[in-house]
Design an enzyme around this catalytic site. Structure first.
Site, short mmCIF file in Angstrom:
data_model
loop_
_atom_site.label_atom_id
_atom_site.label_comp_id
_atom_site.label_asym_id
_atom_site.label_seq_id
_atom_site.Cartn_x
_atom_site.Cartn_y
_atom_site.Cartn_z
N ASN A 168 0.81 -1.23 0.00
CA ASN A 168 0.00 0.00 0.00
C ASN A 168 0.84 1.27 0.00
OD1 ASN A 168 -2.62 1.41 0.32
ND2 ASN A 168 -1.71 2.06 2.27
N ASP A 221 1.29 6.81 -0.64
CA ASP A 221 0.34 5.78 -1.08
C ASP A 221 0.61 5.37 -2.53
OD1 ASP A 221 -2.29 4.56 0.10
OD2 ASP A 221 -2.67 4.93 -2.03
N ARG A 251 1.27 -12.64 3.85
CA ARG A 251 0.27 -11.80 4.51
C ARG A 251 0.41 -10.45 3.84
NH1 ARG A 251 0.32 -7.40 8.00
NH2 ARG A 251 -1.52 -7.14 9.30
N ASP A 254 -0.21 -6.73 4.02
CA ASP A 254 -0.53 -5.69 4.99
C ASP A 254 -1.51 -4.69 4.37
OD1 ASP A 254 0.12 -4.31 7.54
OD2 ASP A 254 0.88 -2.75 6.19
N HIS A 260 -6.69 -1.18 2.14
CA HIS A 260 -6.34 0.18 1.71
C HIS A 260 -5.76 0.22 0.30
CE1 HIS A 260 -7.46 1.88 5.53
NE2 HIS A 260 -6.96 0.78 6.06
N GLU A 291 -4.89 -8.43 4.95
CA GLU A 291 -5.39 -7.78 6.17
C GLU A 291 -6.56 -6.85 5.84
OE1 GLU A 291 -4.02 -4.75 9.75
OE2 GLU A 291 -3.07 -4.63 7.79
N GLY A 321 -14.92 -5.56 11.47
CA GLY A 321 -15.75 -6.54 12.14
C GLY A 321 -17.10 -6.69 11.46
N ASP A 377 -0.98 -5.79 16.28
CA ASP A 377 -1.66 -4.50 16.17
C ASP A 377 -2.67 -4.26 17.29
OD1 ASP A 377 -0.41 -3.61 13.83
OD2 ASP A 377 -1.81 -4.71 12.55
N ARG A 407 4.40 -5.59 21.75
CA ARG A 407 5.49 -6.17 20.96
C ARG A 407 6.68 -6.47 21.87
NH1 ARG A 407 4.62 -2.13 15.68
NH2 ARG A 407 2.56 -2.99 15.17
#
Ligand SMILES: *[C@@H]1O[C@H](CO)[C@@H](O)[C@H](O)[C@H]1NC(C)=O
Ligand SMILES: *[C@@H]1O[C@H](CO)[C@@H](O)[C@H](O)[C@H]1NC(C)=O
Ligand SMILES: *[C@@H]1O[C@H](CO)[C@@H](O)[C@H](O)[C@H]1NC(C)=O
Ligand SMILES: *[C@@H]1O[C@H](CO)[C@@H](O)[C@H](O)[C@H]1NC(C)=O
Ligand SMILES: *[C@@H]1O[C@H](CO)[C@@H](O)[C@H](O)[C@H]1NC(C)=O
Ligand SMILES: *[C@@H]1O[C@H](CO)[C@@H](O)[C@H](O)[C@H]1NC(C)=O
Ligand SMILES: *[C@@H]1O[C@H](CO)[C@@H](O)[C@H](O)[C@H]1NC(C)=O
Ligand SMILES: *[C@@H]1O[C@H](CO)[C@@H](O)[C@H](O)[C@H]1NC(C)=O
Ligand SMILES: *[C@@H]1O[C@H](CO)[C@@H](O)[C@H](O)[C@H]1NC(C)=O
Ligand SMILES: *[C@@H]1O[C@H](CO)[C@@H](O)[C@H](O)[C@H]1NC(C)=O
Length: 535
Positions: free
Chosen positions: A141, A198, A227, A229, A233, A253, A257, A320, A367
């Site tokens: 992204n 971007d 994966r 990220d 977006h 990702e 919800g 995250d 983390r």
């Protein structure tokens, strides 16, 4: 050569496929993933003393990970997901250093903080030697540059590789409208301290360059899955072309919800799989004042809305989100959450430190360096994860895709309990999670899923019982512990529960380790022999 180590049929098939190094969606569905944040997993020299500042490099490395693969494999995981691997921007910003790997500068150079290109190749080779798979996080992204918070950001595009010109990027605008896809896909995310320029993934030139890059990355480093990220977006059309070019399975990702927002990525064939944020929210809230019925309802909605829930990654923690124990440190609740993550439909995904009951709050405090735990393989959740993965791995060995791709039956649900049966008869795992906590009362419940007279073992407490005339067993609940039942025949293949006791009521005063004995006679059973006898 590698394969899902567990599915014999798939292993045989991939052997015929010869040189193919990539793993496809079917193989990924039978994996169990351990998520590693490289900077925080293990240092090359194994040192643990230098203080680790949460916003700065702590110096974990690919070699550190290689040196500790036993820790992961002995917990029963079959795949490892790692932080992004390419070169990031250097230096400290108002939001710290690029220790996490998400601040890409050069897609064609390796992140030297984590090691050399050979170290990364060695990691893939060491995993494959163990019949384990490598999933790598990739950022498409945005590219990143330090930013003085004066907008519009002044970006030196010439340092980016291969997107070394402004023409490869969307013009600056700040993401402000989270329900307007054009806005959250084409504008720049979180402009503070670092500008996340971007990438114009709508541009055909960019699409081609990204495809070339990912094909090479997967091939150069023998990557088995991705994966992606911030997939939400990036414009829709980019995603399937990118996944296809990679030749491997991908989790994208999609942080939402909302069923319709998530599931469209599968029903429109944009992505094969996603981390399961749909169930993440009710799963957390059920242990934080909510209700188990909310998980059950979401399971049903997701199963209807998404057309391949088996390719979603079940998780309760990631890098995250605040740690589970940051909200409630009760160990019994964490055991129930771990049980659901590993036995649910979909691909279990456990984030490093969850097995050590780490309790860091939001980023970057979630983390924590894993080395502070001493990689303790006696930690209760480590032991639980190992047991649950062994059961699941064995069920897959016995049931193959019918274990993996048969939706669980909901046996029972109320506000405090959710009981499910995963897998067809013969490889089934019957489990009940509850939210009563460690100080929960003792009581009994009855649960089905077996045939009359089946010899059944509760695998977490190693107690035995016999299914009644309706195929039910009595669950002796207490101290908020989850329950996981399999047939004696099934557990025989796992090395678990070599010694069992007969299930019975829990005496309140009994020490935890004696709980299972309270109502029965202590019986040492060598399950292998017992099985011959009972079969
Ligand atoms: C995945 O690979 C396995 C083993 O090579 C093969 O049997 C299976 O058909 C493939 N599945 C898909 C969906 O391509
Ligand atoms: C990480 O390594 C760098 C470079 O060698 C060093 O300056 C720094 O102190 C180290 N940080 C930690 C936390 O070990
Ligand atoms: C960007 O938008 C967010 C709201 O989405 C706002 O909080 C932030 O201050 C904005 N930043 C800049 C640099 O405009
Ligand atoms: C959505 O966002 C884009 C980009 O910021 C903007 O041009 C457009 O007007 C917005 N659409 C709506 C309906 O607000
Ligand atoms: C892959 O390796 C080739 C040969 O060494 C190299 O030319 C290419 O840049 C590499 N690509 C990536 C993405 O690392
Ligand atoms: C999901 O649904 C879409 C649209 O009906 C279909 O094209 C796609 O093949 C389905 N995917 C799976 C895995 O069933
Ligand atoms: C368990 O569920 C009940 C009923 O919804 C709720 O009152 C209780 O707070 C939950 N327990 C925890 C630890 O969240
Ligand atoms: C490892 O964890 C177990 C169980 O919590 C504990 O008893 C033991 O002291 C721990 N070992 C170390 C070295 O911390
Ligand atoms: C058997 O278990 C089921 C849940 O799986 C429950 O609904 C039923 O009441 C139980 N039967 C008896 C006789 O307790
Ligand atoms: C249980 O038995 C298996 C197979 O005999 C053995 O490998 C394993 O170490 C035993 N486990 C324990 C805890 O004794």
């Amino acid at each position: 050569m590698r394969a899902g180590s567990l599915n014999v049929a798939a292993a045989a098939a991939i052997a015929f496929a010869g040189l193919s190094s990539a793993a496809n969606i079917t193989e990924w569905k039978s994996q169990s993933i351990y998520q590693v944040m490289i900077d925080r997993f293990a240092r090359t020299d194994g040192s643990t003393t230098a203080t680790c500042e949460p916003y700065l490099f702590c110096n974990g490395s690919w070699t550190g990970l290689i040196n500790n693969l036993d820790y992961i494999q002995n917990m029963g995981f079959t795949a490892v997901q790692i932080s992004p691997v390419v070169k990031n921007m250097e230096g400290e910003t108002a939001v710290g250093e690029a220790y996490h790997g998400y601040w890409t500068q050069d897609d064609y150079a390796i992140n030297e903080h984590f090691g050399t290109a050979d170290d990364l190749k060695n990691l893939a080779a060491e995993l494959h030697k163990r019949n384990m798979l490598l999933m790598v996080d990739v950022v498409v992204n945005n590219f990143a540059q330090a930013f003085n918070n004066i907008v519009p950001p002044k970006v030196d595009y010439s340092v980016f590789n291969p997107f070394n010109d402004e023409k490869y990027f969307h013009p600056y605008c700040n993401v402000t409208e989270w329900d307007n896809a054009t806005n959250y896909q084409d504008c720049w995310l979180y402009p503070y301290g670092v500008a996340l320029a971007d990438v114009d993934t709508n541009s055909p030139t960019v699409v081609t360059m990204m495809q070339t890059w990912i094909k090479e990355l997967v091939s150069n480093y023998s990557i088995d899955g991705l994966r992606i990220d911030a997939a939400k977006h990036v414009n829709d059309a980019f995603l399937p072309q990118f996944v296809e070019a990679s030749g491997v399975f991908a989790f994208g990702e999609v942080l939402t919800g909302v069923v319709t927002d998530m599931c469209r990525y599968q029903t429109l064939n944009l992505l094969p799989g996603m981390p399961n944020y749909l169930e993440y929210y009710p799963l957390n809230s059920a242990f934080n004042g909510g209700s188990m019925t909310d998980i059950a309802n979401m399971r049903n909605e997701a199963a209807t809305g998404c057309n391949d829930t088996f390719a979603l990654g079940t998780f309760v923690e990631n890098h995250d989100m605040p740690r589970f124990a940051s909200v409630n440190p009760d160990m019994a609740l964490a055991k129930n959450a771990m049980t659901y993550v590993i036995l649910n439909d979909g691909i279990p995904t456990v984030y490093q430190g969850q097995e050590q009951h780490f309790s860091g709050n939001g980023t970057p405090f979630n983390r924590e360096p894993l080395w502070t735990s001493g990689y303790n393989t006696s930690a209760p959740l480590y032991v639980y994860a190992a047991t649950l993965n062994k059961l699941r791995n064995n069920a897959i060995k016995l049931g193959g895709s019918s274990y993996v791709e048969t939706p669980s039956d909901q046996l029972f649900v109320d506000v405090n309990h959710l009981c499910l049966k995963k897998g067809p008869y013969g490889s089934q795992v019957v489990y009940c999670i509850n939210n009563k906590s460690s100080n929960g009362p003792s009581y009994t419940m009855s649960i089905g899923g077996f045939q009359p007279g089946d010899n059944v073992v509760e695998a977490l407490g190693c107690t035995t019982s016999t299914a009644d005339a309706t195929g039910n067993v009595t669950m002796y609940m207490g101290a908020g512990e989850p329950k996981v039942y399999v047939t004696a025949k099934m557990i025989a293949g796992t090395g678990l529960c070599n010694t069992t006791t007969v299930a019975g009521p829990i005496k309140k005063s009994a020490a935890a380790s004696l709980q299972g004995m309270a109502g029965g006679v202590l019986m040492a059973v060598v399950i292998g022999l017992a099985t011959l006898f009972l079969a």
